[in-house]
Design a protein around this motif. Structure first.
Motif, short mmCIF file in Angstrom:
data_model
loop_
_atom_site.label_atom_id
_atom_site.label_comp_id
_atom_site.label_asym_id
_atom_site.label_seq_id
_atom_site.Cartn_x
_atom_site.Cartn_y
_atom_site.Cartn_z
N ALA A 751 0.87 -1.17 0.00
CA ALA A 751 0.00 0.00 0.00
C ALA A 751 0.91 1.22 0.00
O ALA A 751 1.90 1.26 0.74
CB ALA A 751 -0.92 0.02 1.21
N SER A 790 -2.69 4.05 -3.18
CA SER A 790 -2.90 2.88 -4.04
C SER A 790 -2.56 1.64 -3.24
O SER A 790 -1.89 1.69 -2.20
CB SER A 790 -2.03 2.96 -5.30
OG SER A 790 -0.65 2.87 -4.96
N ALA A 791 -3.00 0.50 -3.72
CA ALA A 791 -2.71 -0.79 -3.09
C ALA A 791 -2.67 -1.85 -4.18
O ALA A 791 -3.22 -1.67 -5.28
CB ALA A 791 -3.76 -1.13 -2.03
N GLN A 810 -4.02 -0.86 -7.82
CA GLN A 810 -5.30 -0.18 -7.98
C GLN A 810 -5.27 1.12 -7.19
O GLN A 810 -5.10 1.11 -5.97
CB GLN A 810 -6.43 -1.07 -7.46
CG GLN A 810 -7.80 -0.42 -7.50
CD GLN A 810 -8.24 -0.09 -8.92
OE1 GLN A 810 -8.09 -0.89 -9.82
NE2 GLN A 810 -8.79 1.11 -9.11
N LEU A 812 -6.52 4.02 -4.98
CA LEU A 812 -7.63 4.12 -4.03
C LEU A 812 -8.08 5.56 -3.86
O LEU A 812 -9.28 5.82 -3.71
CB LEU A 812 -7.19 3.54 -2.67
CG LEU A 812 -6.72 2.08 -2.69
CD1 LEU A 812 -6.29 1.65 -1.29
CD2 LEU A 812 -7.81 1.16 -3.23
N VAL A 813 -7.12 6.49 -3.82
CA VAL A 813 -7.44 7.91 -3.70
C VAL A 813 -6.69 8.63 -4.81
O VAL A 813 -5.46 8.48 -4.94
CB VAL A 813 -7.02 8.47 -2.32
CG1 VAL A 813 -7.35 9.95 -2.24
CG2 VAL A 813 -7.70 7.69 -1.20
N THR A 820 -3.39 6.85 -14.43
CA THR A 820 -3.16 5.63 -13.65
C THR A 820 -2.47 4.56 -14.48
O THR A 820 -2.45 4.61 -15.72
CB THR A 820 -4.49 5.09 -13.12
OG1 THR A 820 -5.34 4.75 -14.23
CG2 THR A 820 -5.19 6.13 -12.26
#
Length: 831
Positions: A751, A790-791, A810, A812-813, A820
């Motif tokens: 993460a 992201s994670a 992916q 996340l914020v 991306t």
């Protein structure tokens, strides 16, 4: 002569006792006798021969390669001596012991002592036929017979047993080996081993008798040997191996003693062949005993500089806890380390274990005393087929003649491993020539240090990315680093030469230089192309054992060009116009145009490193820290101060389960009224922030156009502008995949969270324009420096052509205008 040789060889290889030697004349001693199958030179044979008189001369017959003087040097009698049956018998034995001769006869001819020999042939080739499961190189290393060595039947039979033992270790107990000899001219032979490998002897079942506390399944997981199943085609441990069975006994002992069973023992480990002769039944009979807890734990010591209380505090054993045998070893290691830090290089720690069988307690008293003073007599380095000895020796923290110090040896091993030249490094000690001397052996296994690196990725905006480079980290085995790189990707075209000498002028000082030409193409991201050409000098030296300082000086010339654009100037959608967006008359002239041109930069910098990791390659404890600053303005056209720092913490939770946390941050600001140019700013994304594209986060130029008819506004994402400040934190958990080790697969969850922003005032100015059609255009910079996160998961594969990493991420914020990247692939091939 050939007939005699053939008979001797074939007879020995077929284990027959007779050799056609013919009838013996009186006065002849022979090494072989048809009538009496005795050993060569049997005294009974020599006693039957009739000798008499004085030896006038010694005559050697039948020799081809061996000089007559060599033959006579092995005789127990010579010219002028009396003929003596016992001494002749001793001479025959001595000649046979040399291994040079297949047959020896000693006879009296008048007054001459006649020695007739048949030389053993020379091996021309060693041939292995029928190989499939094993490699010829493995067998060639194992057997004693080598090309150009002397052939003897006994050695051939010994090699047969060695080959059979190799096959047994690989699970082929039905393998058979038949040696054959093919005679050639000039007394040479080809030695042929005809091999019938037979089927693999597997393990049909593993059974345990006497286990009550743990199930058969638990114990099967504790040992190395596994049962043979069709899906275990990658496993090498599902065949019967007696050596592995002994190792499994020790694994069972450790398994039980680490779970409280201090009296555990393996009564027997038996392997029985199945009726079809294809597999084995393996049965372990165990005696578990009772389960114990730790009782009283005491430390007694006569050391002056370290109190017993301090040593007691280092012991991880606690009274009342479940008994674990490995904690006794851990306690010894911990106390040895504590004693070593205060100057005791050698301590003698003896745990006295007392079992209280009534209360089921194990009481332990550690006796800690200063051991005998031992000096290092010699340091041997083995396995370095490429790297020079001096490269390894200069990393050793001890030298020949120093006191033996285990802590310094462990530190030496870590330093040698940190070179990155070896797959494995082991340091062992053995007794020296005297009781107070020790020989230290450093065993290394060379690793490939040349590297051909590939990187590829998939971006949501730019599709596939590719990069390639070549480097050599151990030039000529001297530990020098050389990189001749000509790399290309969608964004960078780079040519550089980088050289580092780790021990400049024989001192503990590294020095190097860089010559580079870098073209950065950020037309799609930031509408600019930058060409940097320059050179740099580097130097570095250790401050302490764990800290170091590096100094750099770089001078470079930057040529920044702002990209031209196509616009629809006349309103006709079928035609477009080519416009120089940096033309002063262009109404939407971007702020980047102020940075177009050629600039000379002179940069002086330093880097401070602090490394407290327990292992430089695969750390499970400790931390590392780096702090650097670069000052531009000592000459040239650019003035700034760039500061960067990074730190990492490592913690091993369980074997194979390691948690890592890293923080990276940086800030750059101009001085002497200079603003930061775009190519000096920080750009993050790609490998530096997984889940986002290269230059995918941070301030971006946005354009909003209104609709004169009242429709929705149109928003256009423009250039990424980079930032003067960034901070990125990463949490990563590496975990075992559960797949067999030979797959070479690993994985980690990660993460990441961070930000990038803060621009100079001039770089953030906005533009408002009203066009002739009534629409309005607002051009501004979004520099919110908001957090992104992201994670994902990373998969590592130690493939046959090099390590490979796959990143699946992916976001996340994110901000709406961020770009991306969901997948990234990278690999390195070493040579």
């Amino acid at each position: 002569m050939k007939r005699v040789l053939r008979d001797v060889v074939v007879g020995a290889l077929s284990a027959a006792a007779t050799v056609g030697a013919g009838a013996m004349a009186p006065g002849v001693a022979h090494a072989q006798d048809n009538a009496t199958p005795a050993a060569p030179g049997d005294p009974a044979q020599a006693a039957t021969a009739q000798y008499g008189g004085t030896i006038r001369r010694v005559v050697v017959e039948g020799n081809q390669r061996v000089e007559p003087s060599t033959v006579t040097s092995y005789l127990a009698l010579g010219s002028g001596d009396q003929f003596d049956a016992e001494r002749i018998d001793l001479s025959i034995k001595t000649l046979f012991a040399t291994g040079l001769f297949a047959d020896v006869q000693i006879a009296q001819r008048d007054a001459d002592l006649v020695v007739t020999v048949v030389e053993n042939p020379i091996i021309n080739r060693v041939i292995f036929e029928g190989l499939n499961a094993l490699d010829e190189e493995d067998l060639a290393e194992e057997v004693q017979a080598k090309p150009r060595s002397v052939f003897t039947p006994a050695r051939a039979q010994s090699d047969v047993q060695r080959i059979i033992e190799l096959y047994r270790r690989s699970g082929r107990f039905a393998a058979s080996v038949t040696p054959q000899v093919r005679e050639l001219d000039q007394n040479r032979v080809d030695l042929i081993f005809e091999i019938d490998e037979g089927p693999v002897t597997g393990v049909r079942s593993i059974n345990f008798i006497g286990n009550r506390a743990f199930s058969d399944r638990d114990l099967k997981d504790a040992i190395v040997t596994t049962e043979s199943h069709w899906w275990n085609f990658f496993s090498r441990n599902d065949n019967y191996d007696p050596d592995r069975l002994e190792y499994d006994r020790e694994q069972l002992r450790q398994y039980y003693t680490n779970r409280g069973y201090a009296d555990f023992r393996v009564v027997s480990a038996v392997a029985e062949l199945t009726p079809d002769q294809k597999d084995f039944y393996v049965t372990f009979t165990v005696d578990e005993g009772e389960r114990y807890e730790f009782g009283d734990v005491r430390v007694e010591t006569e050391l002056d500089r370290v109190p017993a209380e301090l040593l007691q505090a280092a012991v991880p054993i606690r009274s009342g806890n479940l008994f674990k045998g490995e904690q006794i070893e851990d306690s010894i290691d911990a106390m040895s380390f504590i004693a070593g830090t205060v100057g005791y290089a050698n301590v003698d720690i003896r745990p006295n274990i007392e079992r209280d069988r009534v209360n089921r307690k194990v009481n332990i008293t550690f006796e800690v005393n200063e051991g005998p003073r031992v000096f290092i007599e010699r340091i041997d380095i083995v396995g370095n087929t490429r790297t020079l000895d001096q490269v390894i020796r200069r990393e050793m923290r001890v030298a020949e003649g120093d006191s033996f110090n285990r802590i310094l040896l462990d530190r030496s091993r870590a330093r040698v491993r940190s070179l990155g030249f070896f797959k494995n490094v082991e340091i062992e000690d053995s007794p020296g020539s005297q009781p107070d001397r020790s020989v230290v052996q450093v065993s290394v296994e060379e690793d490939a240090t040349g590297e051909l690196a590939f990187a590829a990725g998939y971006s949501s905006q730019e599709s596939f990315l590719f990069d390639v480079s070549v480097s050599e980290r151990n030039l000529r085995g001297r530990g020098q680093f050389l990189r001749l790189r000509a790399s290309t990707s969608q964004f960078r075209q780079q040519v550089d030469i980088r050289f580092t000498e780790p021990r400049f002028m024989g001192r503990d000082l590294s020095a190097g230089f860089d010559i580079f030409s870098l073209r950065t193409d950020f037309q799609d991201q930031s509408s600019f192309i930058n060409q940097s050409t320059g050179a740099g000098l580097r130097a570095g030296f250790p401050i302490t054992e764990r800290t170091s300082l590096g100094l750099t000086y770089t001078i470079l010339n930057d040529d920044t060009d702002i990209d031209d654009i196509f616009v629809d100037a006349d309103g006709d959608p079928n035609t477009v116009d080519f416009v120089n967006q940096c033309d002063p008359t262009y109404i939407s002239r971007p702020v980047l145009c102020d940075q177009e041109g050629t600039f000379l930069t002179s940069v002086l910098g330093y880097t401070f490193n602090w490394d407290r990791r327990n292992d430089p390659v695969s750390p499970t404890r400790g931390f590392d820290f780096e702090f650097s600053q670069d000052l531009a303005g000592l000459g040239g056209d650019v003035n700034y101060l760039r500061t960067e720092t990074q730190a990492g913490v490592y913690y091993g939770i369980l074997p194979g389960l390691v948690a890592r946390a890293r923080v990276n941050a940086g800030y750059i600001f101009g001085w002497n009224d200079d603003e930061i140019r775009i190519n000096d700013r920080f750009f993050k994304g790609g490998s530096s922030f997984r889940g986002f594209d290269v230059a995918g986060i941070g301030p971006r130029l946005l354009t909003v156009q209104t609709d004169p008819l009242g429709g929705p506004n149109r928003v256009f994402e423009g250039d990424a502008l980079g930032g003067n400040l960034f901070a990125i934190g990463t949490l990563e958990l590496e975990f075992p995949t559960g797949l067999p080790e030979q797959f070479g697969l690993g994985a980690a969850l990660f993460a990441e969270v961070g930000t990038l922003g803060v621009l100079d005032d001039n770089a953030r100015r906005s533009l408002f324009v009203t066009q002739s059609d009534g629409s309005q255009i607002l051009q501004y910079v979004d520099d919110a420096a908001s957090l992104r996160a992201s994670a994902g998961v990373s998969v590592f594969w130690d493939s046959p052509f090099g390590p490979v990493q796959f990143d699946f991420a992916q976001p996340l914020v994110r901000e709406e205008f961020d770009r991306t990247e969901s997948f990234r692939f990278s690999t390195r091939t070493r040579f």
